[in-house]
Write a protein that holds these residues in place. Structure first.
Motif, PDB file in Angstrom:
ATOM      1  N   SER A 222      -2.852   9.206  10.370  1.00  0.00           N
ATOM      2  CA  SER A 222      -4.168   8.907  10.917  1.00  0.00           C
ATOM      3  C   SER A 222      -4.729   7.565  10.479  1.00  0.00           C
ATOM      4  N   THR A 223      -4.445   7.174   9.251  1.00  0.00           N
ATOM      5  CA  THR A 223      -5.083   5.974   8.711  1.00  0.00           C
ATOM      6  C   THR A 223      -4.087   4.916   8.280  1.00  0.00           C
ATOM      7  N   ASP A 224      -2.784   5.234   8.405  1.00  0.00           N
ATOM      8  CA  ASP A 224      -1.737   4.358   7.881  1.00  0.00           C
ATOM      9  C   ASP A 224      -1.874   4.148   6.379  1.00  0.00           C
ATOM     10  N   HIS A 225      -2.552   5.085   5.721  1.00  0.00           N
ATOM     11  CA  HIS A 225      -2.645   5.025   4.264  1.00  0.00           C
ATOM     12  C   HIS A 225      -1.270   5.298   3.682  1.00  0.00           C
ATOM     13  N   THR A 226      -0.903   4.570   2.631  1.00  0.00           N
ATOM     14  CA  THR A 226       0.401   4.734   2.007  1.00  0.00           C
ATOM     15  C   THR A 226       0.269   5.189   0.557  1.00  0.00           C
ATOM     16  N   LYS A 227       1.295   5.899   0.103  1.00  0.00           N
ATOM     17  CA  LYS A 227       1.375   6.337  -1.296  1.00  0.00           C
ATOM     18  C   LYS A 227       2.777   6.074  -1.797  1.00  0.00           C
ATOM     19  N   TYR A 228       2.884   5.657  -3.056  1.00  0.00           N
ATOM     20  CA  TYR A 228       4.182   5.373  -3.659  1.00  0.00           C
ATOM     21  C   TYR A 228       4.204   5.907  -5.085  1.00  0.00           C
ATOM     22  N   PRO A 229       5.372   6.288  -5.561  1.00  0.00           N
ATOM     23  CA  PRO A 229       5.489   6.611  -6.986  1.00  0.00           C
ATOM     24  C   PRO A 229       5.537   5.325  -7.789  1.00  0.00           C
ATOM     25  N   ASP A 230       5.289   5.435  -9.079  1.00  0.00           N
ATOM     26  CA  ASP A 230       5.283   4.251  -9.933  1.00  0.00           C
ATOM     27  C   ASP A 230       6.631   3.535  -9.940  1.00  0.00           C
ATOM     28  N   SER A 231       7.715   4.281  -9.723  1.00  0.00           N
ATOM     29  CA  SER A 231       9.051   3.689  -9.802  1.00  0.00           C
ATOM     30  C   SER A 231       9.293   2.619  -8.736  1.00  0.00           C
ATOM     31  N   VAL A 232       8.553   2.663  -7.630  1.00  0.00           N
ATOM     32  CA  VAL A 232       8.772   1.684  -6.561  1.00  0.00           C
ATOM     33  C   VAL A 232       7.515   0.918  -6.193  1.00  0.00           C
ATOM     34  N   LYS A 233       6.380   1.289  -6.761  1.00  0.00           N
ATOM     35  CA  LYS A 233       5.111   0.651  -6.405  1.00  0.00           C
ATOM     36  C   LYS A 233       5.172  -0.848  -6.681  1.00  0.00           C
ATOM     37  N   GLY A 234       4.750  -1.628  -5.698  1.00  0.00           N
ATOM     38  CA  GLY A 234       4.798  -3.075  -5.821  1.00  0.00           C
ATOM     39  C   GLY A 234       6.092  -3.687  -5.353  1.00  0.00           C
ATOM     40  N   ARG A 235       7.120  -2.865  -5.152  1.00  0.00           N
ATOM     41  CA  ARG A 235       8.414  -3.369  -4.675  1.00  0.00           C
ATOM     42  C   ARG A 235       8.735  -2.871  -3.267  1.00  0.00           C
ATOM     43  N   PHE A 236       8.319  -1.650  -2.962  1.00  0.00           N
ATOM     44  CA  PHE A 236       8.627  -1.039  -1.664  1.00  0.00           C
ATOM     45  C   PHE A 236       7.357  -0.973  -0.818  1.00  0.00           C
ATOM     46  N   THR A 237       7.525  -1.157   0.489  1.00  0.00           N
ATOM     47  CA  THR A 237       6.402  -1.079   1.420  1.00  0.00           C
ATOM     48  C   THR A 237       6.824  -0.310   2.662  1.00  0.00           C
ATOM     49  N   ILE A 238       6.018   0.672   3.025  1.00  0.00           N
ATOM     50  CA  ILE A 238       6.263   1.455   4.235  1.00  0.00           C
ATOM     51  C   ILE A 238       5.312   0.982   5.326  1.00  0.00           C
ATOM     52  N   SER A 239       5.852   0.884   6.523  1.00  0.00           N
ATOM     53  CA  SER A 239       5.029   0.575   7.691  1.00  0.00           C
ATOM     54  C   SER A 239       5.523   1.402   8.864  1.00  0.00           C
ATOM     55  N   ARG A 240       4.709   1.480   9.898  1.00  0.00           N
ATOM     56  CA  ARG A 240       5.109   2.246  11.076  1.00  0.00           C
ATOM     57  C   ARG A 240       4.658   1.518  12.332  1.00  0.00           C
ATOM     58  N   ASP A 241       5.403   1.751  13.393  1.00  0.00           N
ATOM     59  CA  ASP A 241       5.073   1.209  14.702  1.00  0.00           C
ATOM     60  C   ASP A 241       5.108   2.382  15.673  1.00  0.00           C
ATOM     61  N   ASN A 242       3.941   2.934  15.963  1.00  0.00           N
ATOM     62  CA  ASN A 242       3.898   4.125  16.805  1.00  0.00           C
ATOM     63  C   ASN A 242       4.349   3.836  18.235  1.00  0.00           C
ATOM     64  N   ALA A 243       4.174   2.618  18.681  1.00  0.00           N
ATOM     65  CA  ALA A 243       4.613   2.266  20.032  1.00  0.00           C
ATOM     66  C   ALA A 243       6.133   2.312  20.159  1.00  0.00           C
ATOM     67  N   LYS A 244       6.819   2.089  19.042  1.00  0.00           N
ATOM     68  CA  LYS A 244       8.281   2.108  19.030  1.00  0.00           C
ATOM     69  C   LYS A 244       8.836   3.385  18.410  1.00  0.00           C
ATOM     70  N   ASN A 245       7.945   4.310  18.031  1.00  0.00           N
ATOM     71  CA  ASN A 245       8.405   5.537  17.352  1.00  0.00           C
ATOM     72  C   ASN A 245       9.293   5.202  16.163  1.00  0.00           C
ATOM     73  N   ALA A 246       8.824   4.293  15.321  1.00  0.00           N
ATOM     74  CA  ALA A 246       9.649   3.844  14.211  1.00  0.00           C
ATOM     75  C   ALA A 246       8.825   3.722  12.935  1.00  0.00           C
ATOM     76  N   VAL A 247       9.515   3.920  11.835  1.00  0.00           N
ATOM     77  CA  VAL A 247       8.928   3.708  10.516  1.00  0.00           C
ATOM     78  C   VAL A 247       9.921   2.885   9.706  1.00  0.00           C
ATOM     79  N   TYR A 248       9.393   2.055   8.829  1.00  0.00           N
ATOM     80  CA  TYR A 248      10.227   1.118   8.098  1.00  0.00           C
ATOM     81  C   TYR A 248       9.972   1.232   6.601  1.00  0.00           C
ATOM     82  N   LEU A 249      11.009   0.908   5.839  1.00  0.00           N
ATOM     83  CA  LEU A 249      10.887   0.839   4.391  1.00  0.00           C
ATOM     84  C   LEU A 249      11.427  -0.519   3.949  1.00  0.00           C
ATOM     85  N   GLN A 250      10.526  -1.405   3.576  1.00  0.00           N
ATOM     86  CA  GLN A 250      10.912  -2.713   3.057  1.00  0.00           C
ATOM     87  C   GLN A 250      11.083  -2.597   1.559  1.00  0.00           C
TER      88      GLN A 250
END
Length: 126
Positions: A54-82
């Motif tokens: 609903s809000t594109d709010h993201t949560k991460y564990p400390d082990s990856v916070k600051g290094r990993f980023t999740i995003s989504r593109d609803n128009a493409k039905n896709a989610v990404y993990l950078q």
């Protein structure tokens, strides 16, 4: 019903980056929280992050916070993990997962997810 297919895994040196993709089927993708998990040999499946429906709010564990980023593109039905600044301990099979958005708070544990992809291998060499 949602089907998920991950891609983008591979071999990378420590300090490098990879971008994983997860393609989803289904017309209601935008109503699902989308999470990423990983599992290394001999270890339990580990939560890596989630993006809410609903809000594109993201949560991460400390082990990856600051290094990993999740995003989504609803128009493409896709989610990404950078994934940046990768470490050998990031080596694992990475899975994307979908959780029905009954709540605005996305789940951080695997039991909260309804659909899973088949996984993609990420190997980080030292």
């Amino acid at each position: 019903q949602v089907q998920l297919v991950e891609s983008g895994g591979g071999l990378v040196q420590a300090g490098g980056s990879l971008r994983l993709s997860c393609a989803a089927s289904g017309r209601t993708f935008s109503t699902y929280h989308m999470g990423w998990f990983r599992q290394a040999p001999g270890k339990e499946r580990e939560f890596v992050g989630v993006i809410s429906w609903s809000t594109d709010h993201t949560k991460y564990p400390d082990s990856v916070k600051g290094r990993f980023t999740i995003s989504r593109d609803n128009a493409k039905n896709a989610v990404y993990l950078q994934m940046n600044s990768l470490k050998p301990e990031d080596t694992a099979v990475y899975y994307c997962a979908a959780a029905r958005g009954y709540s605005n708070s996305p789940p951080m544990g695997s039991p909260g997810y309804d659909y899973w992809g088949q996984g993609t291998q990420v190997t980080v060499s030292s």
